[in-house]
Design a protein around this motif. Structure first.
Motif, mmCIF file in Angstrom:
data_model
loop_
_atom_site.group_PDB
_atom_site.id
_atom_site.type_symbol
_atom_site.label_atom_id
_atom_site.label_comp_id
_atom_site.label_asym_id
_atom_site.label_seq_id
_atom_site.Cartn_x
_atom_site.Cartn_y
_atom_site.Cartn_z
ATOM 1 N N GLN A 146 0.786 -1.338 -0.074
ATOM 2 C CA GLN A 146 -0.041 -0.040 0.015
ATOM 3 C C GLN A 146 0.771 1.218 0.058
ATOM 4 N N ALA A 199 2.271 1.675 -3.565
ATOM 5 C CA ALA A 199 1.240 2.222 -4.483
ATOM 6 C C ALA A 199 1.099 3.733 -4.451
ATOM 7 N N ALA A 200 1.127 4.092 -2.960
ATOM 8 C CA ALA A 200 0.978 5.433 -2.620
ATOM 9 C C ALA A 200 2.385 6.194 -3.308
ATOM 10 N N GLN A 201 3.451 5.693 -2.680
ATOM 11 C CA GLN A 201 4.564 6.323 -3.399
ATOM 12 C C GLN A 201 4.868 6.511 -4.800
ATOM 13 N N GLY A 214 3.346 9.242 -6.667
ATOM 14 C CA GLY A 214 4.178 10.705 -6.569
ATOM 15 C C GLY A 214 3.884 11.300 -5.103
ATOM 16 N N LEU A 215 3.143 10.491 -3.886
ATOM 17 C CA LEU A 215 2.456 11.015 -2.863
ATOM 18 C C LEU A 215 3.537 11.195 -1.811
ATOM 19 N N SER A 216 3.721 12.355 -1.091
ATOM 20 C CA SER A 216 5.002 12.522 -0.217
ATOM 21 C C SER A 216 4.701 11.434 0.868
ATOM 22 N N ASP A 217 5.648 11.259 1.909
ATOM 23 C CA ASP A 217 5.511 10.172 2.924
ATOM 24 C C ASP A 217 4.370 10.577 3.844
ATOM 25 N N ASP A 257 1.684 12.311 3.149
ATOM 26 C CA ASP A 257 0.600 12.108 2.655
ATOM 27 C C ASP A 257 0.051 10.524 2.549
ATOM 28 N N ARG A 310 -0.945 9.658 6.091
ATOM 29 C CA ARG A 310 -2.503 10.377 6.188
ATOM 30 C C ARG A 310 -3.405 9.940 5.491
ATOM 31 N N PHE A 311 -3.250 9.761 4.305
ATOM 32 C CA PHE A 311 -4.427 9.285 3.446
ATOM 33 C C PHE A 311 -4.445 7.951 3.280
ATOM 34 N N VAL A 312 -3.589 7.117 3.128
ATOM 35 C CA VAL A 312 -3.531 5.817 2.782
ATOM 36 C C VAL A 312 -3.307 4.684 3.762
ATOM 37 N N PRO A 359 -5.841 5.579 7.865
ATOM 38 C CA PRO A 359 -7.031 5.602 7.799
ATOM 39 C C PRO A 359 -7.462 3.906 7.638
ATOM 40 N N GLN A 360 -6.618 3.161 7.162
ATOM 41 C CA GLN A 360 -6.798 1.479 7.269
ATOM 42 C C GLN A 360 -6.437 1.167 8.498
ATOM 43 N N ARG A 375 -8.991 1.731 11.279
ATOM 44 C CA ARG A 375 -10.194 1.039 11.182
ATOM 45 C C ARG A 375 -9.891 -0.328 11.886
ATOM 46 N N GLN A 403 10.141 12.120 -5.507
ATOM 47 C CA GLN A 403 8.523 12.342 -5.768
ATOM 48 C C GLN A 403 8.457 13.077 -7.159
ATOM 49 N N PHE A 415 0.606 -2.471 -10.405
ATOM 50 C CA PHE A 415 1.102 -3.837 -9.655
ATOM 51 C C PHE A 415 0.515 -4.889 -9.931
#
Lengths: 278, 243
Positions: free
Chosen positions: A178, A181-183, A186-189, A191, A194-196, A199-200, A203, B75, B85
């Motif tokens: 996960q 995939a986020a990286q 191009g998402l920052s560490d 983000d 925080r977003f990926v 939240p999981q 939960r 980035q 993937f």
């Protein structure tokens, strides 16, 4: 022999399982009945029963003290309500601090680890004593010497340590793919977390965290040792006044009225999560 | 000038050398397929190109710019190189549309409203218009993988990397994902695939590379590599792979 439906429209297998179900229900019912009968008959036969009954299950005392106990329980609820959000925030911050990679923030990692080690390693009541008596002992002016503040802080510090560990296990349970995939997007560490990841993670640990907060609701009673007249202390006052232990039973019932539904709900959430994952 | 160029790339995990001096040029609009047995270094090579792994030696150029300089901020590079993937890796707590919008929102600071039309367009183009508001677990494997492709495309990458994207799919779902790749190729996307779909590689690839033990053993146009492989190792692999 084939598995053709019998006269009742059921297969051999269904008939067999019906029989099995009836049999286990019968056994469960009769063994439960036997245990209850034994308790009801045997306990009153014990030599001290009359005394115990008079001092723990006195209806008059119960009726007289119960409304005041309920009133005192409001204080427990209040302490719980202002401590719980602080615990969540501090717990989450500590969990995140222990996850930072940047070398400049290395002290944060050490502090986080030391913090959780210390506060998970000391009995709650000891922390309540040390902080609750120790800090006002510095000679702080009112209202800063209030046992409410420092007692709550003791609970917050202790429980945040446990809650942080649970958050951390949640963060670690989110698969590395996960993060990849986020990286890769191009998402920052920050983000990605925080977003990926978060939240999981949150939960997943909600049922475990609920169990922590049920324990917290009970441990609020420990503040009675440093002053606040909450339900446990109030029950103690009544005990001394009336020379009767029934108020403690009343207090226990009030706690159970809150904790049993909460525990059932946490179990339900956990079971639901397990079902979804399988 | 090639769009993407690898020069002598070396990647080790501890003692194990996974990429042992790989050089490869990918021209603009080309589809390059990497084939070879599992563990041959295909996936790792793709992860190195996207800077998810740091390489030990060698250089990687994107448009003649070295993107493998140690310490370079990965980035901005990752925004230009999309990756899909094997195990989809959709974010399970977001709908398909939210999955796709997250990166453009955070990285390009665009609003949901601003993105809506563009995203709807992408979903429609890949036959997913009805599934925009579904969560990943409500989608089939093929649909999930197509959403993952849309998610990468929403960042408007210049190069796309595909890491065995059909390997986790039921056989009847492979076709719909390969169709998406054909569509992308027709639109002129530069693509590098690690794949076990020999039929697809033969039909669609401009160039095929056979990797084994972290090295490119043989490379060439699809037709030549599949019909007249020169190296004995390539011949043996193809004999096993195409029954």
């Amino acid at each position: 022999m084939t598995d053709k439906p019998s006269a009742a429209g059921k297969t051999r297998r269904q008939l067999y399982e019906d029989r099995l179900r009836r049999r286990s229900m019968l056994i469960a019912a009769s063994s439960t009945l036997a245990v209850f009968l034994a308790v009801i008959i045997l306990v009153p036969m014990s030599p001290g029963w009359d005394k115990v009954k008079a001092s723990f299950f006195n209806w008059e005392v119960f009726v007289k003290t119960f409304p005041k106990l309920l009133e005192a329980f409001k204080l427990d609820v209040m302490i719980f309500l202002w401590s719980a959000p602080a615990i969540v925030v501090l717990g989450l911050l500590v969990a995140l601090a222990r996850d930072v990679r940047s070398p400049a923030l290395f002290p944060l990692r050490i502090l986080g680890a030391a913090y959780t080690d210390i506060f998970r390693g000391v009995p709650v009541v000891l922390t309540v004593y040390l902080i609750g008596f120790g800090i006002p002992g510095l000679g702080l002016p009112r209202p800063w010497n209030s046992p409410y503040i420092w007692g709550s802080l003791a609970l917050i510090l202790t429980y945040a340590a446990y809650v942080a560990e649970i958050f951390r296990s949640g963060i670690e349970s989110v698969h590395a793919s996960q993060r990849s995939a986020a990286q890769s997007l191009g998402l920052s560490d920050t983000d990605s977390m925080r977003f990926v990841i978060l939240p999981q993670a949150i939960r997943r640990v909600i049922p475990s965290q609920m169990n922590m907060f049920i324990a917290l609701q009970k441990d609020v009673a420990l503040l009675s040792f440093i002053g606040p007249v909450e339900i446990f202390r109030q029950a103690g006052v009544f005990k001394s006044l009336l020379a009767n232990f029934t108020p403690y039973v009343g207090a226990a019932l009030i706690f159970l009225a809150v904790t049993i539904p909460a525990t059932r709900y946490a179990d339900y959430l956990l079971a639901k999560q397990n079902r979804e994952r399988s | 000038m090639p769009k993407l160029s690898l020069k002598n790339v070396v990647k080790r995990f501890g003692e194990k050398t996974v990429c042992n001096g790989i050089s490869l040029d990918v021209e603009e609009g080309q589809m390059v397929c990497l084939i070879g047995a599992s563990g041959g270094g295909k996936s790792t090579l793709l992860r190195c190109i996207n800077l998810l792994e740091n390489i030990e030696d060698g250089e990687i150029f994107l448009d003649d710019t070295d993107i493998s300089i140690p310490g370079l901020d990965p980035q901005p590079v990752r925004r230009r190189i999309g990756m899909v993937f094997q195990s989809f890796n959709l974010f399970p707590h977001m709908t398909a549309a939210e999955n796709v919008m997250l990166a453009p929102r955070r990285v390009y600071k665009r609003s949901r409203n601003d993105l809506r039309a563009e995203i709807t367009d992408l979903f429609t183009r890949f036959g997913l218009a009805d599934h925009m508001n579904h969560y990943p677990d409500q989608l089939s494997g093929g649909q999930q993988q197509r959403v993952a492709i849309v998610r990468a495309l929403a960042m408007k990458p210049e190069v796309m990397l595909f890491d065995e994207i059909t390997s986790a799919l039921d056989p009847q779902l492979v076709g719909e994902v390969l169709d998406v790749l054909r569509l992308l190729k027709d639109s002129g996307m530069t693509m590098v695939l690690a794949t076990h779909e020999m039929g697809f590689a033969r039909e669609a690839a401009d160039k095929v590379c056979f990797l084994s033990n972290g090295e490119i053993i043989e490379e060439g146009p699809a037709k030549a590599l599949f019909e007249t492989p020169q190296q004995p190792e390539t011949q043996a692999f193809l004999a096993r792979a195409i029954k």
